[in-house]
Write a protein that holds these residues in place. Structure first.
Motif: not given
Length: 800
Positions: A210-217, A507-512, A611-614, A620-627
């Protein structure tokens, strides 16, 4: 279709000979006259050096007619194919063949895809929308359709775009509502809910994932248990990829800087929408010059107004707001004929449709529907459990009235007044006017879900899970003339405090967004050239953060020689994702190694292929993963971060093998036919439909985007499909460029002629040309009385 045989055979033979001799076909741009009673006054379509149509007319409706003629000249196949997709008629062209993409779906065919798209009712809703529009908007759509048809009616089969001949079909008449149907296609392909929620449902409630889900969801309480409805979503994913309508990192950059920070003393506005690369280019550039409608910019072929651009008084740009605009519902059925709503049973509504199949007899299928708050929604086929889907685009809206208002706005206030008509997709709009005002607006219909808290699958029988209307226009985020002197959007969170309806977006990761803000902060005397350079920036905030968090702490404690070399190279790197950088390659291999060791085994253990699907659903998974990575969260590293980082560094060192980033990170502009199996690839070779591969800088998180699917690196799929920079202090000095060309004809000199400039980060002048400057070539449309008879005398393209 038999009348196509001779012209098709001649075309293939002639093209083959020229291909072998390495002599491309070259087609002269359309010229001549067209006499028609469908316009009030004469219209002129001039072409500039890039083939961009400049349309001069005395009324907006006549300008739309000329726009229809020009679009038919340049993009007839593209707009026709997209319409067929929205109509659910692709099997008529290609037969009942599998829909192939990186996610293989056993048994998924074009007929199933057609059934899915018909169940979304895009064509039906588009017809309803036409009846809701203001008279002027409807007149523009009708006049545009007449222009398309006037040009097509004068064509012989030998004049058709080659795709029609290869498919063995004739162009079909264009209708006013078809532009609205294409708008639905745009909205659908920018919507993430249908694709992402099946993967999210697999992670939901699992403490290991569940930690891979965007935090707001996370943390919702209304999920219905059991397996997810993944079949339809995977079919749609494959279709979007196969038809060049979807890619990783589909988002955009836009920013506007206020006059106090610019050299001209007026705002400068920049936009580069990120979409899947392909040929013909997604965007179609046009210039319209008519009283009350003088506008320059780009649109989707088939839509007769500018979607991104400027007029004499104002400029605007768009990025996707990434809102959650659709929901899956598990349905409770009674013997398969009724569905439960709030304790009452209602009959399922059935429709039997006929599906044409090339080379075979048509087949019939029954589409089933349920209602959510009165809205007819599909009961999805081939699901393990009865599942319906509701999307905001299933209700008619007046979005085209909003676009017309944007095109005509003379001030930021007039621009804002047009925006409440927008419905789907939800967008971030920035705008600025010549008076110095600038601002940001979040627009579109966003569902209220008061009884839900982020759950990806809801209970259709529970009234608490129903939508309670939409967010009011007054509640949507906006800002005008902010004190910081600029506004920037990059598909990131809109504001710290948001209404619940918006606080669950993809949301996309905030890097850009952070990089754009960093480059704008403290800058003064900004010019167009400065902004154009920013659009090509390839600095990776992601790499800077992850290396500082994961590599630097272990660098002096590594025992593996390969890991030490990798850590040393990354420690000396400037974090530029430059095409010739070896460190950029190493970082990307390091990140992939983390994915392979930390994430992939866990997801695929949960469900093969998860994995390939998500990790193909944008980022979508990157903000939670990178955090989690930035904080060395034990959920990522159960055996400790140092050992895992050392193993991944060593693996990355060997995978990178000292290669430059450009050796792996390459872009090919592909025609949709080259994605369609061996026959399609042969056609692409024969007609020269593709361009590339080209080495590129950047990645999926740099301003100069070069995104690839994290599940299947590193070939580029998405990036800046269009670039625009407008200085409201000197609008005629503005710049623009499309990633491709104006024409959809591979024999045209303007099929892909803007690619070399685009690759260099260069742009073209974006200005209104006087008619006299373009009188040497073009098509003159001559108004005749309705009683006048005689054949049209248009001079069509000639093959040289």
């Amino acid at each position: 279709m038999g009348h196509h045989f001779l012209p098709t055979a001649c075309l293939i033979a002639r093209t083959f000979v020229r291909r072998v001799l390495d002599r491309r076909l070259s087609r002269v741009p359309p010229q001549g006259t067209l006499r028609t009673p469908a316009i009030r006054q004469d219209v002129y379509i001039g072409r500039d050096e890039a083939g961009v149509p400049h349309i001069f007319a005395d009324t907006a409706a006549d300008a739309a007619f000329g726009f229809g003629v020009a679009t038919a000249q340049d993009r007839l196949w593209q707009m026709s194919m997209l319409r067929r997709l929205g109509q659910g008629r692709m099997a008529e062209l290609a037969g009942d063949r599998p829909v192939r993409a990186s996610l293989q779906l056993g048994g998924a065919s074009l007929v199933k895809l057609d059934a899915l798209y018909r169940s979304l009712r895009m064509e039906e809703v588009a017809r309803e929308e036409l009846g809701l529009l203001a008279d002027e908007s409807a007149e523009i759509l009708t006049s545009f359709a007449r222009g398309v048809n006037a040009w097509v009616e004068g064509l012989r089969p030998v004049d058709y775009p080659p795709e029609f001949l290869l498919a063995g079909v004739d162009p079909e008449p264009w209708r006013a509502e078809d532009a609205l149907l294409l708008g639905k296609i745009i909205a659908w392909t920018l919507s993430l809910s249908f694709l992402a929620k099946p993967s999210l449902a697999m992670l939901f409630g699992d403490p290991e994932l569940e930690w891979l889900i965007p935090s707001a969801m996370r943390g919702g309480t209304c999920i219905v248990p059991d397996g997810p409805p993944s079949e339809a979503a995977r079919l749609d994913f494959s279709a979007r990829a196969a038809f060049g309508l979807f890619g990783p990192g589909v988002g955009s950059n836009s920013w506007v800087v206020g006059g106090p920070k610019t050299a001209s003393g007026r705002p400068i506005l920049c936009n580069d929408p990120h979409l899947l690369f392909g040929l013909p280019a997604f965007w179609y550039p046009v210039v319209l010059s008519a009283p009350g409608l003088e506008v320059i910019g780009v649109t989707m072929p088939g839509i007769p107004l500018v979607l991104i651009g400027r007029n004499r008084h104002l400029a605007w740009g768009i990025t996707a707001a990434m809102a959650d605009d659709g929901d899956y519902y598990r349905e409770t059925l009674d013997a398969g004929s009724r569905y439960l709503r709030n304790g009452s049973w209602h009959p399922i509504e059935n429709r039997t449709d006929s599906f044409g199949i090339r080379g075979k007899a048509p087949v019939s299928d029954t589409l089933r529907f349920v209602r959510h708050e009165g809205v007819l929604c599909p009961l999805l086929a081939s699901q393990a459990e009865p599942t319906s889907y509701r999307w905001v685009g299933m209700e008619p809206d007046r979005g085209m009235d909003g676009v017309l208002g944007m095109n005509r706005a003379r001030s930021l206030q007039e621009f804002a007044a047009a925006l409440p008509h927008f419905a789907s997709p939800t967008q971030n709009l920035i705008a600025a006017d010549v008076h110095g005002d600038f601002g940001y607006f979040c627009v579109g219909k966003v569902p209220r879900r008061p009884g839900c808290n982020g759950a990806p699958i809801l209970d259709g029988s529970n009234p608490a899970h129903a939508w309670d209307g939409y967010l009011a226009w007054s509640e949507q985020p906006r800002v005008i003339n902010p004190a910081q002197g600029y506004v920037a959007t990059a598909n990131n969170r809109y504001a710290q405090t948001l209404p619940p309806a918006l606080d669950r977006s993809f949301w996309e990761p905030p890097y850009r967004a952070h990089r754009i803000a960093a480059l704008l902060a403290g800058r003064e005397q900004i010019r167009i050239a400065d902004m154009a350079r920013m659009q090509t920036d390839a600095f990776s905030l992601q790499a800077e953060g992850l290396i500082a968090a994961l590599v630097q702490p272990v660098r002096n404690h590594l025992s593996n020689a390969d890991a030490r070399q990798a850590a040393d190279l990354l420690a000396q790197w400037d974090f530029q994702m430059a095409a010739d950088s070896r460190a950029a390659t190493l970082f990307q291999c390091f990140y992939q190694a983390i994915l392979d060791h930390v994430v992939r085994p866990r997801l695929d253990h949960k469900a093969p292929g998860l994995f390939a699907q998500y990790f193909s659903t944008l980022h979508v998974p990157v903000p939670a993963l990178d955090q989690a990575l930035l904080t060395a969260n034990p959920v990522c590293f159960p055996d400790g971060a140092p050992a895992a980082v050392e193993r991944c560094l060593a693996e990355a060192w060997n995978a990178a093998s000292g290669r430059r980033w450009s050796e792996l990170h390459r872009l090919t502009f592909r025609h949709v036919l080259s994605r369609a199996g061996l026959a399609g690839r042969l056609a692409a070779w024969l007609f020269g439909l593709d361009r590339g591969p080209f080495p590129r800088p950047g990645d999926g998180f740099t301003i100069n985007l070069g995104a690839f699917r994290l599940a299947t690196p590193f070939a580029i799929e998405a990036g800046p499909s269009y670039r625009q920079v407008v200085d409201l202090g000197a609008p005629e000095d503005s710049r623009w460029i499309v990633a491709g060309g104006v024409s959809g004809d591979p024999a045209s000199p303007h099929y892909a002629d803007q690619i070399p400039l685009w690759l260099e980060g260069a742009t073209r002048p974006m200005r209104f040309r006087p008619r006299a400057e373009l009188e040497r070539s073009g098509v003159r449309l001559i108004a005749t009385s309705p009683s006048a008879r005689g054949s049209d005398c248009a001079t069509h393209s000639r093959v040289l």
